[in-house]
Structures are given as C-alpha cells and as structure tokens.
Design a protein around this motif. Sequence first.
Motif, mmCIF file in Angstrom:
data_model
loop_
_atom_site.group_PDB
_atom_site.id
_atom_site.type_symbol
_atom_site.label_atom_id
_atom_site.label_comp_id
_atom_site.label_asym_id
_atom_site.label_seq_id
_atom_site.Cartn_x
_atom_site.Cartn_y
_atom_site.Cartn_z
ATOM 1 N N PHE A 1 1.237 10.756 3.906
ATOM 2 C CA PHE A 1 1.084 9.659 3.609
ATOM 3 C C PHE A 1 -0.050 8.835 3.766
ATOM 4 C CE2 PHE A 1 1.137 4.941 3.466
ATOM 5 C CZ PHE A 1 1.115 5.005 2.106
ATOM 6 N N VAL A 2 -0.214 8.964 4.996
ATOM 7 C CA VAL A 2 -1.671 8.671 5.054
ATOM 8 C C VAL A 2 -2.828 9.872 4.212
ATOM 9 C CG1 VAL A 2 -3.871 8.111 6.638
ATOM 10 C CG2 VAL A 2 -1.439 7.470 7.304
ATOM 11 N N LEU A 3 -2.723 11.193 4.610
ATOM 12 C CA LEU A 3 -4.126 11.999 4.276
ATOM 13 C C LEU A 3 -3.576 12.239 2.110
ATOM 14 C CD1 LEU A 3 -3.998 14.708 6.428
ATOM 15 C CD2 LEU A 3 -5.694 11.770 6.868
ATOM 16 N N GLY A 4 -2.395 12.407 2.048
ATOM 17 C CA GLY A 4 -2.035 11.841 0.545
ATOM 18 C C GLY A 4 -1.894 10.937 -0.844
ATOM 19 N N ARG A 5 -3.217 9.967 -0.033
ATOM 20 C CA ARG A 5 -2.415 9.120 -1.025
ATOM 21 C C ARG A 5 -4.033 9.647 -1.898
ATOM 22 N NH1 ARG A 5 -2.010 4.940 3.552
ATOM 23 N NH2 ARG A 5 -4.507 5.433 3.950
ATOM 24 N N ASN A 6 -3.986 9.077 -3.533
ATOM 25 C CA ASN A 6 -5.243 9.155 -4.076
ATOM 26 C C ASN A 6 -5.554 8.151 -4.125
ATOM 27 O OD1 ASN A 6 -3.321 7.866 -5.612
ATOM 28 N ND2 ASN A 6 -3.183 9.658 -7.660
ATOM 29 N N TYR A 7 -5.641 6.945 -3.281
ATOM 30 C CA TYR A 7 -6.567 5.899 -3.498
ATOM 31 C C TYR A 7 -6.718 4.801 -2.858
ATOM 32 C CZ TYR A 7 -1.574 4.924 -2.843
ATOM 33 O OH TYR A 7 -0.601 4.739 -1.350
ATOM 34 N N THR B 1 4.826 0.905 -10.874
ATOM 35 C CA THR B 1 4.377 -0.075 -10.825
ATOM 36 C C THR B 1 3.336 -0.100 -10.005
ATOM 37 O OG1 THR B 1 5.676 -1.170 -12.499
ATOM 38 C CG2 THR B 1 4.123 -2.254 -12.480
ATOM 39 N N PRO B 2 1.914 0.267 -9.410
ATOM 40 C CA PRO B 2 1.992 0.056 -8.179
ATOM 41 C C PRO B 2 0.788 -1.170 -7.924
ATOM 42 C CG PRO B 2 0.152 0.948 -10.509
ATOM 43 C CD PRO B 2 1.038 0.968 -10.747
ATOM 44 N N PRO B 3 0.931 -1.787 -7.290
ATOM 45 C CA PRO B 3 0.054 -3.642 -6.938
ATOM 46 C C PRO B 3 -0.848 -3.515 -7.301
ATOM 47 C CG PRO B 3 0.730 -2.020 -5.074
ATOM 48 C CD PRO B 3 0.931 -1.122 -5.612
ATOM 49 N N LEU B 4 -1.663 -2.718 -7.748
ATOM 50 C CA LEU B 4 -2.537 -3.140 -8.544
ATOM 51 C C LEU B 4 -2.777 -4.147 -10.062
ATOM 52 C CD1 LEU B 4 -5.816 -3.664 -8.773
ATOM 53 C CD2 LEU B 4 -5.832 -0.990 -9.633
ATOM 54 N N SER B 5 -1.519 -3.756 -10.213
ATOM 55 C CA SER B 5 -1.255 -4.296 -11.589
ATOM 56 C C SER B 5 -0.365 -5.504 -11.965
ATOM 57 C CB SER B 5 0.776 -3.351 -11.884
ATOM 58 O OG SER B 5 1.753 -4.198 -11.183
ATOM 59 N N VAL B 6 -0.688 -5.773 -10.401
ATOM 60 C CA VAL B 6 -0.542 -7.591 -10.644
ATOM 61 C C VAL B 6 -1.405 -8.582 -10.857
ATOM 62 C CG1 VAL B 6 0.468 -9.595 -8.800
ATOM 63 C CG2 VAL B 6 1.635 -6.911 -9.049
ATOM 64 N N VAL C 1 0.648 -1.661 0.026
ATOM 65 C CA VAL C 1 -0.469 -0.685 -0.296
ATOM 66 C C VAL C 1 0.490 1.102 0.010
ATOM 67 C CG1 VAL C 1 -1.643 -1.569 0.845
ATOM 68 C CG2 VAL C 1 0.018 -0.049 2.269
ATOM 69 N N HIS C 2 2.124 0.872 0.262
ATOM 70 C CA HIS C 2 3.267 2.182 0.381
ATOM 71 C C HIS C 2 3.638 2.591 -0.683
ATOM 72 C CE1 HIS C 2 5.368 -1.453 0.642
ATOM 73 N NE2 HIS C 2 6.174 -0.721 0.483
ATOM 74 N N LEU C 3 2.820 2.060 -2.070
ATOM 75 C CA LEU C 3 4.195 2.252 -3.410
ATOM 76 C C LEU C 3 2.630 2.560 -4.347
ATOM 77 C CD1 LEU C 3 5.505 -1.801 -3.236
ATOM 78 C CD2 LEU C 3 6.719 0.691 -2.590
ATOM 79 N N GLY C 4 1.427 2.427 -3.843
ATOM 80 C CA GLY C 4 0.436 2.678 -4.812
ATOM 81 C C GLY C 4 -0.304 2.220 -4.656
ATOM 82 N N GLN C 5 -1.761 2.113 -5.600
ATOM 83 C CA GLN C 5 -2.908 1.664 -5.487
ATOM 84 C C GLN C 5 -3.166 -0.080 -5.572
ATOM 85 O OE1 GLN C 5 -6.247 2.810 -5.801
ATOM 86 N NE2 GLN C 5 -6.546 1.110 -5.385
#
Length: 429
Positions: free
Chosen positions: A382-388, A318-323, A124-128
Amino acid sequence: MSSAIVVGATGILGREIVKQLAQTPEKWKKIYAFSRSKKDEFPSNVVHRHIDLLSSADAMAKELQGVEAEYVFFAAYLQKDSEEENWQVNGDMLHNFLRALELTSAIAQTKRILLVTGAKQYGVHLGQPKNPLRETDPWLTANPPFPPNFYYRQQDILRAFCAAHRHLAWTVTYPNDVIGFATGNFMNLATGLGLYAVVSKELQLAEAGRAGRAGETFEPEPELAFPGSETFYTRFDTFTSSRLHARFCEWAVAEPRAANQAFNVVNGDVQSWQDMWPRLARRFGMRVPRDQFAGGGGGAAELASQAELASHAALNDTPPLSVFAEEAGLVGRVRPSALEQRVSLVKWSQRDDVKKAWARLAEREGLQMDAFEKATWAFIDFVLGRNYDIVSSMSKAREAGWTGYEDTWKSFSDVFGELEAANVLPKTH
C-alpha cells in the motif's frame, strides 16, 4: 514531577512514548506501561501492567486498581478485516478504557489525555486527498460514498468524555507512514523494506554463484528495483519517526496551546522514493537498475516483468479530493486512485524460491526465522503502490510552538540499525 499511563506500550508508537518519558525520571516519577503482553524490556522506572482492551470496562477497572496518573497516552490499535469492524472494536476499546478510569476514580487526578490516530483521518487509504493535509480539512463522514472511519468515532468519544469531566483536556495526533521498531511487532515499514532488500540480494548472489561455477559471466553487484508504482516513485510523501512522535507527545501534553487540539505529526521534510530508493539500495550493498521501469536489469526488475507478480487495484470510487473539487475548481477532474505494484510483495513473499532464500539467510546469519512470515507485506504494498502524493502540513504545530524535526532517511537508517541489532536483518552495515 509527573506520572503517566501509556496504553499500547509495546506497539511501535507506544513503545517510543514509554522510552521518551523514561529518559527523565526526575520529571516523570511513575510511568505505567499497559499492554496485553510484555514483549519488551522496560527501564527500571517503568511499571508494566497487563490489560485486555477487548474486555469490559468493569474488567479493565480491576486491572487498573491502584493506578493513577496525570497524563494518559492512548496508543493502542487493533486492525480488523473491515472498516465497520475497525469502527466498532477500536471505538469500544477507548470507550471502555475511559469508563474504567471513572470506575476506579483515577480520572480525578488526570489532566490530559492524548490519543494517537493517523493520516487515515484524511482518507488517504481511499485515494488522492487534497494536499497538503490540514487539520481543518472536513471529516469524510458521508456514508456512502465513504466507509466508516474509526478515528472519527474515537475522537468523538474522547471529546465527549473530556466535556463531561471539565478539568480534563485532550490532544490528538495524526502521524503518517510511521518509521520505527518494536520487539515482536513486524507491522513496520522499515522491516518490510529491509527484508525485501536482503532477500533480493540473497537470491541474486546465489544465482551469481551458480553462474560463476558454470563459467558464465554475471553482474557482480546485486540490483534492487522499486516494486511499487512508477507514478509514486517521483511523487511525494511525508513520514513520521516514532521517536519524533514520542517527543511531540511529551511536549504536547504539557503545552497549553496544544490543549483540545489535533495535530499532524510528521518529520518536517517532504520525501520521495526517487531520492530514498538509491540510498536504500546502497545501504544494503546494492544498486538501482538504470532502466528499472523499462523492465530491464537483473534481480527484482526481472521479477517485475512477470505478470503474475504485478498487481493493480482501484481504490474508493470517490477519492477524498472530490470533497474539495468544487471549491478548488476541479469538478470533473477528480478520478479514482489506484494501487499499482510492479511487484506485489504479498505475492513475492509467497514464492518458494523467496522463502528458501530467507530460510537460508536466516539460518546462516542467526536471524529471527519468523520475521519474514510476520512482516506486513500488504502494508508495504500500500505504501509503495499508491499513485498519489500525501503531504501533511506541520504549520499548526509550528504555530503552537513545536520545533521538532527529523530527517526521514536518517530515521530509516537508524531503524535498520536497530533491526540488525535485534537479528531481524543481517548485519550488513
């Protein structure tokens, strides 16, 4: 009656595990609380011991002499500057501690080892990520495109250790965005949010006082604008109360269905800041500007319009969702995520007027002066700034028999009360 070892006993999660076990001395006859330093007062049925987890297994074995327990809770964690360092240091701490239990022969009495990790398990620290997060989701082990994940190394170490000691079972927890309090530990979501609110209020009241003396009109009620991502404001997140996590840990080590299993541990509700931010503002005697994302309104909304306080950072290419893209039919649709701060609290906290407002407030209210500078502002960003979204499924734990639940806003409100009692925040409620 049972006995326990809690490692990392002064951290936000470890402290609550100690408190939870100590409530029933008729059940837990001996509780050993291990930490590098003693920053808290422990109940009378808890024995505090020093341990340096950065030392060798032989050195730790000396500190563990005479200590035996049926259940071990490992909640220690050391944040380093890079994921490679996190992999090395946190993996070594667990490995050497388990080896020390072998050297003292204490492991012969142990039945279950519980390891506390977190939602970084899912990247979750890497993206969506793929939502909801499920314990069966594959590990992100390809390097590249993903950096090392020390939770994977820790779990591999624990599983191999238990396999070598056939009488042992393991359990792993994955909390997310923890809400809690520990004396002297300011890596705490509630602490940062509370400090942001009370200092923003102090700044505006001081400005209103100056305007009143000059005969000008001013807005009587201070405003609290959301400093993070406008996108995330209406997205969803799942949080973990440290108290609920402690109750889960006590349940899990005694539950046969939780043996050799990993579990998400979140409160059980799904929340968004569009619901909680107005409550947060009211909690501290403020309100949310009607047009906060248009840049209007007073207080933090005005600060947000200043480009030097805004921040935007792309996350992993590469966000985790890409997997999951091919399986989910999302090939070509997965884009890198970002952190979007309308007001970066890292930058905001360094402003001279902000520091002066805190110093004035802390002196007037008798607060812990170092709380502001020790707050983990980057973590709040980080907690407030995520866009996902980040939504953890609790289905596996429910199927295993777990019925715990805690309302997330109540978790925040209760911790704000603890912070006021500890003189970290002014008593406003």
